[in-house]
Scaffold this motif. Structure first.
Motif, PDB file in Angstrom:
ATOM      1  N   GLY A 172       1.135  -1.052  -0.148  1.00  0.00           N
ATOM      2  CA  GLY A 172       0.216  -0.103  -0.264  1.00  0.00           C
ATOM      3  C   GLY A 172       0.944   1.174  -0.048  1.00  0.00           C
ATOM      4  N   GLU A 173       0.539   2.484   0.354  1.00  0.00           N
ATOM      5  CA  GLU A 173       0.512   3.414  -0.004  1.00  0.00           C
ATOM      6  C   GLU A 173       1.811   4.125   1.206  1.00  0.00           C
ATOM      7  N   GLY A 174       3.073   4.172   0.973  1.00  0.00           N
ATOM      8  CA  GLY A 174       3.477   4.572   2.654  1.00  0.00           C
ATOM      9  C   GLY A 174       4.238   5.413   2.187  1.00  0.00           C
ATOM     10  N   SER A 175       5.734   5.852   3.375  1.00  0.00           N
ATOM     11  CA  SER A 175       6.613   6.295   3.076  1.00  0.00           C
ATOM     12  C   SER A 175       7.614   6.398   1.961  1.00  0.00           C
ATOM     13  N   PRO A 176       8.499   7.265   1.126  1.00  0.00           N
ATOM     14  CA  PRO A 176       9.715   7.315   0.173  1.00  0.00           C
ATOM     15  C   PRO A 176       9.784   6.221   0.180  1.00  0.00           C
ATOM     16  N   VAL A 177      10.475   5.915   1.121  1.00  0.00           N
ATOM     17  CA  VAL A 177      11.260   4.593   2.131  1.00  0.00           C
ATOM     18  C   VAL A 177      10.644   3.803   1.547  1.00  0.00           C
ATOM     19  N   HIS A 178       9.616   3.001   2.218  1.00  0.00           N
ATOM     20  CA  HIS A 178       8.604   2.427   1.587  1.00  0.00           C
ATOM     21  C   HIS A 178       7.923   1.643   0.841  1.00  0.00           C
ATOM     22  N   ALA A 179       7.834   2.784   0.263  1.00  0.00           N
ATOM     23  CA  ALA A 179       7.841   2.629  -1.411  1.00  0.00           C
ATOM     24  C   ALA A 179       9.026   2.257  -2.382  1.00  0.00           C
ATOM     25  N   TYR A 180       9.805   2.654  -1.665  1.00  0.00           N
ATOM     26  CA  TYR A 180      11.279   1.997  -2.801  1.00  0.00           C
ATOM     27  C   TYR A 180      11.483   0.457  -2.080  1.00  0.00           C
ATOM     28  N   VAL A 181      11.752   0.162  -1.276  1.00  0.00           N
ATOM     29  CA  VAL A 181      11.537  -0.998  -0.686  1.00  0.00           C
ATOM     30  C   VAL A 181      10.300  -1.538  -0.498  1.00  0.00           C
ATOM     31  N   GLN A 182       9.233  -1.145  -0.667  1.00  0.00           N
ATOM     32  CA  GLN A 182       7.979  -2.493  -1.225  1.00  0.00           C
ATOM     33  C   GLN A 182       8.358  -2.396  -3.121  1.00  0.00           C
ATOM     34  N   LEU A 183       8.714  -1.823  -3.511  1.00  0.00           N
ATOM     35  CA  LEU A 183       8.682  -1.847  -5.279  1.00  0.00           C
ATOM     36  C   LEU A 183       9.898  -3.240  -5.789  1.00  0.00           C
ATOM     37  N   PHE A 184      10.865  -2.894  -4.936  1.00  0.00           N
ATOM     38  CA  PHE A 184      11.958  -4.205  -4.565  1.00  0.00           C
ATOM     39  C   PHE A 184      11.518  -5.043  -4.275  1.00  0.00           C
ATOM     40  N   ASP A 185      10.602  -5.438  -3.515  1.00  0.00           N
ATOM     41  CA  ASP A 185      10.310  -6.612  -3.463  1.00  0.00           C
ATOM     42  C   ASP A 185       9.078  -7.076  -4.095  1.00  0.00           C
ATOM     43  N   LEU A 186       8.648  -5.889  -4.638  1.00  0.00           N
ATOM     44  CA  LEU A 186       7.224  -6.768  -5.890  1.00  0.00           C
ATOM     45  C   LEU A 186       7.784  -7.156  -7.385  1.00  0.00           C
TER      46      LEU A 186
END
Length: 248
Positions: free
Chosen positions: A154-168
């Protein structure tokens, strides 16, 4: 290697800073949501009791459900990776269903095995609940979990978005860590393991199907349900039980 090191550092920073410090005693649901890094808050028991009385008197639960469940949207569709890469942000973390496993070390010997075991448990539970006959069940058992994340989708902080994208894109390898306190065990666990990237509930039947899935899942696999406005409150589901965000 440098990219992996940066991602690991970001992930540790994200998990280390955690959510906002809390005062008072949290509900079981809130303790689990905090371990998931899912934004949530308890409502006072008196307020919940008052709203329940108002609901029973008026025969209309929409105000209660909207307060406890928050906003709920329709099921997300499409490829989450493409959603992020296209520049659009996904729904908020707390608006998405989160299937989260903390696999005990005596259940899985390695991180890869923990991912495989938790994925298999999810697929089997989904097949058992959604299949209308044995033929369809066998077909559903052939499905694969598409995404394994180390943080909520889901939508979180920029750090969360970056790590999330890598995992996706690359999937997540969980660490062996101390079990969260609510698991009441001294065993170490592999986790958290977020299984798949899901949207919310579109109708009342979806909430019931998710609860039925929880009955089929092992005790170490928890579900955050965003509920459904006007229908069901947000909750944590575990082995057929629902834990609500109400102050103890």
């Amino acid at each position: 290697m440098l990219r992996i090191a940066v991602l690991t550092t970001l992930a540790l920073l994200m998990s280390g800073c955690g959510l906002m410090p809390r005062t008072g005693i949290p509900s079981e649901a809130l303790m689990i949501a905090d371990a998931m890094s899912v934004p949530a808050a308890d409502i006072p028991k008196a307020k919940y009791t008052e709203m329940m009385a108002r609901r029973n008197g008026a025969g209309d639960g929409r105000n209660l459900d909207n307060t406890v469940a928050g906003a709920a949207q329709l099921m997300a569709s499409g490829d989450p990776t493409m959603l992020l890469l296209s520049g659009f942000t996904p729904r908020s973390i707390s608006a998405n269903i989160q299937f989260v496993a903390w696999v005990p070390e005596d259940v899985a010997a390695t991180a890869d095995e923990a991912v495989n075991i938790s994925s298999k448990a999810f697929i089997e539970a989904s097949a058992n609940v959604h299949a209308r006959n044995e033929e369809e069940r066998q077909k559903l058992l052939g499905n694969k979990v598409r995404y394994i994340l180390g943080q909520p989708y889901g939508e979180g902080s920029p750090v969360h978005a970056y790590v999330q994208l890598f995992d996706l894109v690359a999937d997540h390898t969980p660490n062996l860590v101390d079990a969260p306190p609510f698991m009441k065990t001294k065993r170490k666990v592999y986790g958290p393991i977020f299984i798949g990237a899901w949207g919310g509930h579109a109708k009342a039947e979806d909430v019931q199907m998710t609860l039925k899935m929880s009955e089929q899942l092992p005790a170490w696999l928890y579900i955050y349900s965003p509920g459904l406005a006007g229908v069901a409150p947000r909750s944590i589901m575990n082995q057929g039980k629902q834990y609500l965000f109400i102050e103890p």
